[in-house]
Design a protein around this motif. Structure first.
Motif, short mmCIF file in Angstrom:
data_model
loop_
_atom_site.label_atom_id
_atom_site.label_comp_id
_atom_site.label_asym_id
_atom_site.label_seq_id
_atom_site.Cartn_x
_atom_site.Cartn_y
_atom_site.Cartn_z
N UNK A 57 17.43 0.17 -0.47
CA UNK A 57 17.59 1.51 -1.06
C UNK A 57 16.30 2.06 -1.63
N UNK A 58 15.48 1.20 -2.19
CA UNK A 58 14.21 1.67 -2.76
C UNK A 58 13.02 1.24 -1.93
N UNK A 59 13.19 1.12 -0.62
CA UNK A 59 12.13 0.62 0.26
C UNK A 59 10.86 1.45 0.12
N UNK A 60 9.71 0.81 -0.16
CA UNK A 60 8.47 1.58 -0.25
C UNK A 60 8.07 2.21 1.08
N UNK A 61 8.51 1.62 2.19
CA UNK A 61 8.18 2.20 3.50
C UNK A 61 8.94 3.50 3.70
N UNK A 103 0.82 -1.22 0.00
CA UNK A 103 0.00 0.00 0.00
C UNK A 103 0.85 1.26 0.00
N UNK A 104 2.07 1.17 0.51
CA UNK A 104 2.95 2.34 0.47
C UNK A 104 3.24 2.76 -0.95
N UNK A 105 3.41 1.78 -1.84
CA UNK A 105 3.61 2.12 -3.25
C UNK A 105 2.41 2.86 -3.82
N UNK A 106 1.21 2.44 -3.41
CA UNK A 106 0.00 3.12 -3.87
C UNK A 106 -0.07 4.55 -3.37
N UNK A 122 4.79 -2.29 -11.68
CA UNK A 122 5.76 -3.36 -11.90
C UNK A 122 6.47 -3.74 -10.60
N UNK A 123 6.80 -2.76 -9.79
CA UNK A 123 7.45 -3.05 -8.51
C UNK A 123 6.52 -3.86 -7.61
N UNK A 124 5.24 -3.46 -7.54
CA UNK A 124 4.27 -4.20 -6.73
C UNK A 124 4.07 -5.61 -7.25
N UNK A 125 4.01 -5.77 -8.58
CA UNK A 125 3.85 -7.11 -9.16
C UNK A 125 5.05 -7.99 -8.84
N UNK A 126 6.25 -7.41 -8.88
CA UNK A 126 7.46 -8.17 -8.53
C UNK A 126 7.42 -8.60 -7.07
#
Length: 824
Positions: A235-239, A103-106, A639-643
């Protein structure tokens, strides 16, 4: 005769009505986006509270004698081990982390869409002449008010904002409460048993049992910071993106959490060493035997020693002097994790999701860094600093910001340095039409000095004829990382403070504001006044500041209402011996001419002084330019969420199948912690690479197809501009060098910035902030610092001093402190 004036009025009214309808429609869309964002944030907060509640109200898992019987009873419970304590841990610890990450990505994507809507709304208001500056609330915030701003032995954390202090206190309270609660309950049980049967127990037995219990719960308490430390190291943490924490700043949180983890594990290990020595069974410490879910003691001992080794070599003193050794030893985290599972496998559910997110982040970074990116040109500045230019894919522009930072690697630099990645900020802005990424590097360490030597070797001939470069003009580029909010545009007044090469991220901010000024004519951009304070040791370092020329970006920025005032402090007055004035106007300063008055001795010392040269990588006109890959941890959110979903689902499916078909008979053929740990490692590899990998590969193929089908015109221009009329040979890179004599002569005439050059002085921050306090009234002033720890502490102290928390009037200013320095 037709009424031309009446038709014009009708058309104007129709245009205004249509624009009003568009604004109403987009206003509704904006409302829906904001509603969706708040819903997602509410779910994230609920999941976070669920994660915390386990440590606040749960007790130690009950040792149920029928636990193994229930596992044997059916395959459903054995598939994911959802019965008993494992089911509670999955529900309260694993699933909330997954929900928060996805959900952070959203939320991050919704923020971007809302920002674009607001920008369009500002542009429409600008066209309609309805731009009214909103009344800003002048008050300090938790994230920008420095609560601790003094350095000393009593403050190992450095400058801390209120938000950081609250975070530290919150984690400490959570760990101490969880530990104290369980120890209190177990001590109470031990005392009750002793009072019930004092004859059957010696006086020492209760003490040893209490020591055993306290040591066990110290290890259990270490799970909290151990699970959290994997988040800031991704490095790219969605949190981190949800919390607007750049990776380069989150590294210090990783260090704090790792230190806290090792403190708890040291107490856990030392307590058990004392315990077994008091029982005269010290030989058990080196026992490899483990049965069912019991601990392997020697495995825990090895994990503890490897953790201490990583921590000791990551100290600032060691890391700055022997980076290669630090980098290599820090890979012992794999040993630490593996032997942790050997020691206490039952804790796996507490931290498996953060570790999976870290592995997925590594996968995306590995794919992005595999592409060899062309270096369009390299410039060695007068000070010896290196300026590199890379092509940017148009698809990458949305993720690229002025405060972005990138990792670089030159595989052909040397055999020992081919695997080294180094972190640098940019000096260019994403709105630059050249579609080029500019990075300036100061040669300080072995890697940067080696890069400078190679470039100077290429320029040694001082010839415009193409000659073979000493190393390939190809680089590995990974990123972007860093801030994604462009928060500095929210402030009417911005104060930029940089020390030495730390001015580079501030140059990117200047470039971005100038581009915004030119594009929006100052109506949509809020920044009106910028004060830049730059501290350098030698006057030659001014070439870094002059690498960005405001007149080239927006020549009429002053007429458009943007004020930029630059103050440069040259602390080493010996570099300007021939200059008698202590303060010079930058517009009229002929600062390089002062070097001509040096005596013969000083000339001898400067025989090795570097002349500015530019090196171009020549290629044919039709040769393609290899840009930075768009596949990465901060790529397209879908794409990140799907991965993430594919990798995590693959891990749990493979782990469940291994529980059913490998762990067949729980009582008679129960695998040891070693075998089960190996199964988990295999499931991580299977889920991440065999299920998440195809998603990443599809993402990469679609991105490559899109870039080939619609190449950017700007990239073609860059390709032609850097091309040579001579054809290059296959698989060979040639470079043409040119000495920037014209540029040097123009710099001798005047500098492009308005302000003062202070020679032999250091900035007095108290006086500077006093003058800013008098100049402005009732404003939120953004203060961005990029420099040494002492500079950050001094500036933070002044921000704290000049910001009134209580008793502030309407004319009081608030200085918002932002550190843009690297914590690596």
């Amino acid at each position: 005769m037709p009424d031309v004036h009446g038709d014009h009025v009708v058309n104007q009214q129709t245009t205004v009505r249509e624009m009003s309808e568009v604004m109403v429609s987009q206003g509704r869309q904006l409302l829906l986006l904001r509603l969706a964002k708040h819903v997602l944030i509410s779910i994230i907060l609920s999941a976070s509270l669920l994660w915390v509640s386990w440590w606040l109200v749960s007790s130690e898992p009950i040792k149920d004698p029928k636990y193994l019987d229930r596992i044997e009873g059916g395959k459903l419970s054995r598939f994911l081990r959802v019965d008993g304590k494992y089911g509670l841990i999955i529900m309260y610890q694993a699933m909330p982390v997954l929900v928060i990450a996805i959900l952070s990505l959203g939320v991050v994507e919704l923020r971007k869409k809302i920002g674009r809507f607001l920008d369009c709304d500002n542009q429409r208001k600008m066209k309609m002449g309805n731009v009214n500056p909103s009344e800003e609330v002048v008050r300090p915030t938790f994230s920008t008010y420095p609560l601790l701003a003094r350095l000393g032995w009593w403050n190992p954390f450095g400058v801390l904002t209120v938000a950081e202090v609250l975070m530290i206190v919150g984690i400490l309270l959570l760990v101490l409460y969880s530990f104290g609660r369980l120890v209190h309950l177990d001590f109470k049980t031990i005392e009750e048993r002793y009072r019930a049967d004092p004859v059957g127990q010696t006086l020492r037995a209760p003490i040893l049992r209490k020591l055993d219990t306290a040591a066990e719960h110290l290890g259990r308490a270490a799970i909290i910071p151990f699970a959290l430390l994997w988040i800031p190291v991704s490095r790219g943490s969605p949190i981190l993106r949800l919390l607007n924490i750049p990776f380069e700043h989150a590294v210090k949180y990783h260090i704090w959490l790792a230190t806290f983890t090792l403190v708890l594990l040291t107490g856990h290990s030392v307590s058990y060493i004392i315990y077994y020595c008091r029982l005269d069974t010290a030989y058990k410490i080196f026992d490899w035997v483990t049965e069912r879910e019991r601990c392997s003691l020697v495995a825990g001992f090895i994990a503890w020693i490897s953790g201490l080794l990583m921590w000791s070599t990551s100290l600032s003193y060691f890391r700055r002097r022997w980076y290669e050794m630090f980098f290599g030893i820090h890979h012992l985290y794999i040993v630490f994790f593996l032997f942790w599972m050997y020691h206490a496998f039952w804790t796996i559910h507490f931290f498996i999701l953060p570790i999976l997110l870290f592995v997925i982040d590594r996968l995306l970074r590995m794919v992005q860094s595999r592409r060899s990116v062309d270096v369009l040109s390299a410039k060695v500045l007068k000070s010896g600093a290196i300026q590199l230019y890379f092509p940017i894919d148009p698809q990458e522009i949305q993720a690229y910001h002025a405060l972005s930072s990138w990792y670089l690697r030159f595989p052909s630099l040397s055999r020992t340095m081919k695997l080294q990645w180094h972190f640098f900020s940019v000096t260019s802005a994403p709105s630059d039409e050249t579609m080029q990424l500019s990075i300036i590097i100061k040669p300080l360490g072995k890697w940067t000095c080696a890069l400078q030597r190679r470039l100077l070797m290429a320029a040694g001939a001082r010839s415009n004829q193409p000659r073979k470069c000493p190393f390939s003009f190809k680089a590995g580029v990974e990123g972007p990382y860093g801030d994604e909010t462009d928060f500095y545009v929210r402030y009417n007044t911005v104060v930029l403070i940089g020390g030495g090469i730390g001015v580079t991220p501030l140059l990117a901010i200047l470039s971005d504001v100038l581009h915004r000024t030119r594009a929006t004519q100052m109506n949509a951009s809020q920044t009106r006044s910028i004060h830049l304070y730059h501290c350098i040791r030698k006057v030659e370092e001014l070439c870094v500041l002059n690498s960005v020329n405001p007149n080239d970006i927006c020549p009429e920025y002053e007429k458009l209402g943007l004020r930029i005032c630059v103050s440069v402090y040259v602390t080493n007055s010996s570099s300007t011996t021939g200059c008698k004035d202590r303060e010079i106007d930058l517009k009229t300063a002929n600062y390089l001419s002062a070097k001509n008055d040096r005596n013969e001795t000083e000339r001898t010392e400067d025989e090795n002084c570097i002349s500015a040269v530019t090196i171009h990588a020549n290629r044919s006109v039709n040769s393609p330019v290899e840009t930075i890959s768009t596949v990465g941890p901060k790529g397209k959110y879908s794409w990140v969420a799907a991965t993430m979903l594919a990798s995590i689902a693959g891990f749990y499916i493979s782990w469940g199948l291994s529980n059913v078909y490998i762990v067949k008979n729980i009582r008679n053929n129960f695998p040891t912690n070693y075998n089960r740990a190996h199964i988990v490692i295999g499931c991580i590899i299977f889920g991440t690479f065999l299920l998440g990998g195809p998603v990443v590969m599809l993402w990469w193929l679609m991105g490559k197809r899109l870039s080939v089908s619609s190449p950017s015109p700007n990239l073609r221009k860059v390709n032609i501009a850097t091309a040579s009329p001579l054809e290059t040979q296959a698989q060979e890179y040639y470079c043409a060098t040119e000495t920037d004599i014209d540029q040097e002569s123009s710099e001798q005439q005047c500098l492009p910035w308005n302000g003062k050059l202070h020679i032999g002085d250091r900035p007095v921050w108290s006086d500077i902030f006093d003058s800013l306090e008098k100049e402005y009234n009732g404003q939120n002033i953004g203060v961005l610092v990029s420099g040494s720890e002492s500079m950050q502490a001094d500036v933070a102290s002044e921000c704290q001093k000049h910001t009134k928390v209580l008793g502030a009037s309407s004319l009081s200013n608030v200085f918002h402190y932002h550190s843009v320095s690297f914590e690596l």
